[in-house]
Design an enzyme around this catalytic site. Structure first.
Site, PDB file in Angstrom:
ATOM      1  N   ARG A  46      10.684   0.732  -8.105  1.00  0.00           N
ATOM      2  CA  ARG A  46       9.533   0.432  -8.629  1.00  0.00           C
ATOM      3  C   ARG A  46       9.241  -1.034  -7.822  1.00  0.00           C
ATOM      4  NH1 ARG A  46       9.297  -2.495 -12.833  1.00  0.00           N
ATOM      5  NH2 ARG A  46      10.604  -1.124 -14.405  1.00  0.00           N
ATOM      6  N   TYR A  98     -18.150   4.598  -5.044  1.00  0.00           N
ATOM      7  CA  TYR A  98     -17.459   5.854  -5.430  1.00  0.00           C
ATOM      8  C   TYR A  98     -17.515   5.936  -7.090  1.00  0.00           C
ATOM      9  CZ  TYR A  98     -13.349   8.714  -6.954  1.00  0.00           C
ATOM     10  OH  TYR A  98     -12.662   9.807  -7.548  1.00  0.00           O
ATOM     11  N   ASP A 170     -13.761  -2.177   0.084  1.00  0.00           N
ATOM     12  CA  ASP A 170     -13.237  -1.057   0.185  1.00  0.00           C
ATOM     13  C   ASP A 170     -13.545  -0.360   1.480  1.00  0.00           C
ATOM     14  OD1 ASP A 170     -12.834   1.791  -0.161  1.00  0.00           O
ATOM     15  OD2 ASP A 170     -12.929   1.716  -2.237  1.00  0.00           O
ATOM     16  N   LYS A 195      -7.538   9.353   2.042  1.00  0.00           N
ATOM     17  CA  LYS A 195      -8.527   9.861   2.936  1.00  0.00           C
ATOM     18  C   LYS A 195      -7.980   9.805   4.336  1.00  0.00           C
ATOM     19  CE  LYS A 195     -10.396  10.399  -1.060  1.00  0.00           C
ATOM     20  NZ  LYS A 195     -10.475   9.268  -1.958  1.00  0.00           N
TER      21      LYS A 195
HETATM   22  O1  P1T Z   1      -8.792   9.068  -5.138  1.00  0.00           O
HETATM   23  P1  P1T Z   1      -7.938   7.911  -5.099  1.00  0.00           P
HETATM   24  O2  P1T Z   1      -6.998   7.845  -4.086  1.00  0.00           O
HETATM   25  O3  P1T Z   1      -7.683   7.273  -6.344  1.00  0.00           O
HETATM   26  O4  P1T Z   1      -9.233   6.829  -4.302  1.00  0.00           O
HETATM   27  C1  P1T Z   1     -10.240   6.349  -5.183  1.00  0.00           C
HETATM   28  C2  P1T Z   1     -11.394   5.879  -4.148  1.00  0.00           C
HETATM   29  C3  P1T Z   1     -11.679   4.564  -3.869  1.00  0.00           C
HETATM   30  N1  P1T Z   1     -12.453   4.232  -2.819  1.00  0.00           N
HETATM   31  C4  P1T Z   1     -13.314   5.128  -2.342  1.00  0.00           C
HETATM   32  C5  P1T Z   1     -14.372   4.702  -1.057  1.00  0.00           C
HETATM   33  C6  P1T Z   1     -13.218   6.549  -2.618  1.00  0.00           C
HETATM   34  O5  P1T Z   1     -14.030   7.333  -1.734  1.00  0.00           O
HETATM   35  C7  P1T Z   1     -12.205   7.021  -3.502  1.00  0.00           C
HETATM   36  C8  P1T Z   1     -11.882   8.543  -3.641  1.00  0.00           C
HETATM   37  N2  P1T Z   1     -13.013   9.390  -3.423  1.00  0.00           N
HETATM   38  C9  P1T Z   1     -13.106  10.682  -3.754  1.00  0.00           C
HETATM   39  C10 P1T Z   1     -12.072  11.239  -4.082  1.00  0.00           C
HETATM   40  C11 P1T Z   1     -14.283  11.345  -3.049  1.00  0.00           C
HETATM   41  O6  P1T Z   1     -14.232  12.533  -2.860  1.00  0.00           O
HETATM   42  O7  P1T Z   1     -15.255  10.538  -2.573  1.00  0.00           O
END
Ligand code: P1T
Length: 383
Positions: A46, A98, A170, A195
């Site tokens: 961790r 998001y 972000d 992503k």
């Molecule tokens: O899904 P996660 O890895 O927890 O990420 C969150 C997140 C944060 N910032 C942006 C700009 C994002 O697009 C996302 C996650 N977005 C999707 C799952 C989506 O389909 O838009």
């Protein structure tokens, strides 16, 4: 070293014990110590794990930051940055975000007495006007999810400067290949590595990168204290994804531009959101701030929700699915999927209407993708 070289080599020297050329998956929860306080830099996974260190080092290098921290998801990374806040603090965020980030702000942090003000991210002066004595963070996405709006990072950084307000960007949609916010004055970069960075829709992860030693120490403390870390295999998959980020982004850029242009000319399409189109209201800023326009394209289809449903059901190559940034193309319906957690009225006021479709354009052959969109739009037309 240049970007593509760093993506393949930084943090990824041959394994010191075995010579393994590729960073091994250190699938261990703990590390044997030689005596009290005597160890080789790792005690418990961790707190730290060598596969994670490799990923964190590489991510920091790609964003041109000093420090990188990896998390179990993009939202875990977001929450780690929000751990810098205390009750009574105020955050200014760009309106287009998001849906999960908005939900974290509104449903987890607002009840903990953190106040959020949402402003038009395209107008730096709107951030300046929203600043209060208790403002601690400014949070932006650029380009935004799902409307591909741009925020001028440098101008907003200038607004924050000298006021003790941290600017968080972000950078999930742009990736460090197309845009490096820290160089433009941002204090912290956040990613959903799920992503483009992972790039193959097979791993969930997040990251925080910064040059701010104090912020790094606090977020690192939180990472160990709260424990939202990625496992060694997830780190390894993400690291493998990073190696091809540069070549993938070239194809995402090309395909994104071709598909946006195709949609822009299509009679069944009302409006296309893509920063690479000259018609995009911030095309010039995008050209200045980014080195390419990426693979995310949103559009409004004529005929509302029924037309959207006919369209997504007819798609053959594009998968109708949440997420983005993988080599395979996806189509998503933000009002019911990624932005379903924003109340309907608020969502529609923000422009996420029932006719909106978001495409994550993959790296398949653009002609095949266009053919798929063409036939799916034809199905929507025959309603
Ligand atoms: O899904 P996660 O890895 O927890 O990420 C969150 C997140 C944060 N910032 C942006 C700009 C994002 O697009 C996302 C996650 N977005 C999707 C799952 C989506 O389909 O838009």
């Amino acid at each position: 070293m240049k970007f593509s070289t760093r993506a393949i080599h930084v943090g990824q020297d041959a394994d010191p014990t075995t010579g393994a050329t590729i960073v091994p998956i250190y699938q261990t929860s703990t590390f044997t110590q030689q005596g009290i306080g005597e160890h080789k830099g790792y005690e418990y996974s961790r707190t730290g794990n060598p596969t994670r260190t490799a990923l964190e080092t590489c991510l920091a290098s790609l964003e041109e930051g000093q420090y990188g921290l990896a998390f179990a998801s993009g939202l875990a990374a977001t929450a780690a940055v929000l751990s810098l806040l205390r009750p009574g603090d105020h955050v200014i965020a760009s309106e287009d975000l998001y849906g999960g980030t908005y939900r974290l702000f509104e449903r987890v942090y607002t009840p903990q007495q953190v106040a959020f003000t949402y402003v038009d991210g395209a107008r730096p002066e709107a951030f300046a006007r929203a600043i209060r004595g208790d403002t601690k963070l400014v949070w932006i996405e650029t380009p935004t999810n799902p409307l591909l709006q741009l925020a001028d990072i440098q101008a907003i950084a200038d607004v924050c400067k000298g006021l003790g307000i941290l600017l968080i960007v972000d950078n999930t949609f742009a990736t460090p290949y197309l845009q490096r916010p820290l160089k433009l004055g941002a204090d912290i970069v956040v990613h959903s590595t799920t992503k483009y960075l992972g790039g193959h829709s097979d791993v969930v992860g997040g990251a925080v990168i910064t040059n701010d030693t104090e912020a790094f120490q606090q977020v690192k403390f939180y990472q160990n204290a709260a424990g939202g870390i990625p496992g060694p295999f997830d780190c390894w998959l993400t690291l493998r994804g990073l190696k091809t980020l540069a070549v993938r982004m070239h194809q995402h850029n090309d395909n994104g531009q071709r598909i946006a242009t195709f949609l822009h000319r299509h009679p069944l399409v009302d409006k296309v959101y893509y920063p690479g189109l000259p018609e995009h209201p911030q095309h010039e800023l995008a050209a200045r701030q980014m080195s390419g326009f990426g693979g995310m394209v949103s559009f409004q289809v004529k005929g509302g929700k029924d037309a959207v449903n006919a369209f997504v059901k007819a798609l053959r190559l594009f998968s109708f699915a949440e997420s983005l940034g993988g080599v395979e193309s996806l189509a998503c319906y933000p009002p019911a999927m990624t932005h379903g957690s924003i109340p309907k009225e608020e969502r529609e006021r923000r422009g996420i209407t029932e006719s909106l479709i978001r495409l994550s354009v993959g790296i398949e052959d653009a002609e095949d993708l266009i053919e798929d969109l063409e036939q799916a739009l034809a199905s929507a037309k025959h309603l």
